[in-house]
Write a protein that holds these residues in place. Structure first.
Motif, PDB file in Angstrom:
ATOM      1  N   ASN A   1      80.950 -20.675   5.479  1.00  8.93           N
ATOM      2  CA  ASN A   1      80.433 -20.110   6.720  1.00  8.93           C
ATOM      3  C   ASN A   1      80.461 -21.117   7.871  1.00  8.93           C
ATOM      4  OD1 ASN A   1      79.344 -17.844   8.083  1.00  8.93           O
ATOM      5  ND2 ASN A   1      77.292 -18.733   7.993  1.00  8.93           N
ATOM      6  N   SER A   2      81.349 -22.113   7.762  1.00  3.11           N
ATOM      7  CA  SER A   2      81.514 -23.097   8.827  1.00  3.11           C
ATOM      8  C   SER A   2      82.828 -22.834   9.553  1.00  3.11           C
ATOM      9  CB  SER A   2      81.508 -24.516   8.248  1.00  3.11           C
ATOM     10  OG  SER A   2      82.566 -24.679   7.308  1.00  3.11           O
ATOM     11  N   THR A   3      83.015 -23.495  10.684  1.00  4.67           N
ATOM     12  CA  THR A   3      84.235 -23.320  11.468  1.00  4.67           C
ATOM     13  C   THR A   3      85.230 -24.429  11.164  1.00  4.67           C
ATOM     14  OG1 THR A   3      83.447 -24.651  13.322  1.00  4.67           O
ATOM     15  CG2 THR A   3      82.863 -22.308  13.329  1.00  4.67           C
ATOM     16  N   PHE A   4      86.462 -24.237  11.646  1.00  3.52           N
ATOM     17  CA  PHE A   4      87.472 -25.279  11.493  1.00  3.52           C
ATOM     18  C   PHE A   4      86.985 -26.593  12.103  1.00  3.52           C
ATOM     19  CE2 PHE A   4      90.659 -21.620  11.677  1.00  3.52           C
ATOM     20  CZ  PHE A   4      90.902 -21.639  10.309  1.00  3.52           C
ATOM     21  N   ASP A   5      86.417 -26.508  13.312  1.00  4.50           N
ATOM     22  CA  ASP A   5      85.962 -27.714  14.011  1.00  4.50           C
ATOM     23  C   ASP A   5      84.845 -28.416  13.247  1.00  4.50           C
ATOM     24  OD1 ASP A   5      87.773 -27.352  16.041  1.00  4.50           O
ATOM     25  OD2 ASP A   5      86.366 -26.312  17.370  1.00  4.50           O
ATOM     26  N   GLU A   6      83.923 -27.644  12.719  1.00  8.17           N
ATOM     27  CA  GLU A   6      82.810 -28.237  11.963  1.00  8.17           C
ATOM     28  C   GLU A   6      83.318 -28.943  10.716  1.00  8.17           C
ATOM     29  OE1 GLU A   6      79.248 -25.097  13.214  1.00  8.17           O
ATOM     30  OE2 GLU A   6      80.539 -24.688  11.463  1.00  8.17           O
TER      31      GLU A   6
END
Length: 451
Positions: free
Chosen positions: A95-100
């Motif tokens: 549930n995280s983003t690419f950037d994170e």
């Protein structure tokens, strides 16, 4: 935004439908020694690179439920195994983003770099592309001198004609440090040559390890881990767990953290004391399971002095690495990890121990329950909790149960038990074995509930 899960640090191949053999090439002279490979990527069942990339939203959120379904049906294509394993083992939150994730990956690489630099100060050979197979210190911490003059230095230090960084322990100024190191440092340095000896023996049939730099990469990861986790240190068998990560994940730091996550599940198996070995807890659970689901077999094994189930020690320690080909062992692992998956795994690892206990049980109902693997979902639904009853334990139990008739008829002693189990090498189907383990798990929970 470029998807880092497809491109950054992961050993990728061009052909999505390439033969498995091309990903894990076997040395020609070892072809006859390798068990037959059963796993083959299957269209519509195996998680392919295309399906994997389609499972991400535009900003990088992963549909883990869809991914787990596919893996449990047919495993993971070799071209994406490394990056998929990072999610299965809890390196990243779906549930995280690419950037994170990119930010977290960079933080971990820096952290590994700092750990490795700390180790290099104590043993400069780390990071040199070489590794050792002879002791560098005595048991009281004194340096072993003149390793480079050994007539068999090619075997002992795996060195070229360049000067060995292990001629003597050096301090930061490049001078011999005459002070006796503290106990932690001594213990760690005493492990280094044993790690080297095990590295030489690791997956020798694979062409990957014909390259000395790849052997050194494995040695570096294991050496740094032994320093970081000084409570467990290093124990034979960790090399078998770590090797696939080193092969699948090109960046050494990323491979290290993937291994570290795998060890979160397995480290207690490697805890050794003068009176016990960690895996005995799982062997005790195995005994309870067989006693419940097949009391006749359990009694027979007890009569043979096998009630402690030590004959199953190796299967649990290295997760069936000896019973399957390299390729099929990897297939088995990802099936098990997918079936054991809990959506709270990332948060439980990232938070403190007190918070981890809480987060591992929270939010595992409704939609979150659907994001659990088959095995974990059953445990959550029934409220069953036993830290020593991983799917691997039920898999061993299912293997024993399927050999029930042979054990009862042919086993007159523990040597016969070992021989019968030895016959399964290369003859087990990973998916069938996991499905049998799930059935036995269901049967065991049913009996446990009644009792």
């Amino acid at each position: 935004m470029v998807c880092c899960e497809g491109l950054t640090g992961i050993l990728m191949k061009n052909s999505a439908n390439g033969e498995v053999d091309s990903f894990y090439a076997i040395r020609p002279e070892c072809q006859s020694d390798v068990p037959k490979i059963r796993f083959k990527p299957r269209a519509g069942k195996t998680l392919s690179a295309r399906r994997w990339h389609a499972a991400f939203s535009q900003d990088g959120h992963l549909d883990i439920e869809k991914v787990l379904r596919r893996i449990q049906r047919g495993g993971v294509h070799p071209s994406i195994k490394g990056v998929v394993w990072e999610f299965l083992l809890g390196c990243f939150d779906p549930n995280s983003t690419f950037d994170e994730r990119n930010e977290l990956r960079q933080q971990r690489r820096q952290q590994y770099g700092a750990l490795k630099a700390e180790c290099q100060k104590m043993a400069p050979v780390i990071g040199s592309g070489k590794f050792i197979t002879t002791p560098i210190v005595t048991v009281d911490g004194r340096p072993v001198q003149d390793l480079s003059t050994n007539d068999n230095s090619q075997d002992d230090i795996r060195a070229t004609s360049t000067p060995s960084p292990l001629d003597s322990p050096l301090d930061d100024g490049g001078h011999v440090d005459d002070a006796v190191p503290d106990k932690k440092v001594i213990q760690w340095k005493l492990m280094l040559h044993q790690i080297g000896l095990d590295v030489v023996r690791t997956d020798r049939t694979l062409m990957f390890y014909e390259n000395e730099a790849n052997q050194a990469k494995l040695w570096d990861v294991l050496a740094v881990y032994a320093w970081m986790d000084n409570d467990i240190g290093y124990c034979q068998g960790m090399n078998d767990i770590c090797s696939p990560m080193v092969i699948l994940i090109e960046n050494e730091a990323d491979a290290f953290w993937c291994f570290e996550r795998a060890m979160r599940r397995l480290r207690e198996n490697f805890r050794v004391s003068t009176n016990s070995i960690g895996v005995q807890s799982q062997l005790g659970t195995l005994s309870e399971i067989i006693k419940a689901v097949d009391p006749q077999l359990h009694q027979h094994l007890e009569d043979l002095d096998g009630g402690e189930y030590l004959f199953a020690f190796r299967m649990l320690m290295v997760l069936f690495r000896r019973e399957f080909s390299f390729v099929d062992a990897l297939y088995l692992w990802e099936l098990m990890w997918a079936m054991e998956y809990n959506p709270n795994i990332f948060s439980s690892y990232e938070e403190s121990s007190a918070s981890a206990d809480k987060s591992s049980t929270q939010n595992t109902n409704g939609k979150m329950l659907k994001k659990c693997g088959k095995f974990e979902r059953k445990n959550v639904k029934t409220g069953y909790k036993n830290q020593h009853s991983s799917l691997a334990v039920f898999l061993v139990a299912s293997v024993l149960a399927t050999k029930n008739k042979r054990f009862l008829k042919e086993a007159k002693g523990l040597d016969d038990v070992v021989k019968i189990l030895g016959d399964i090498t290369g003859n087990l189907d990973a998916k069938k074995a996991c499905n049998e383990a799930l059935k036995l798990h269901k049967k065991y929970l049913s009996k446990a509930k009644k009792s």
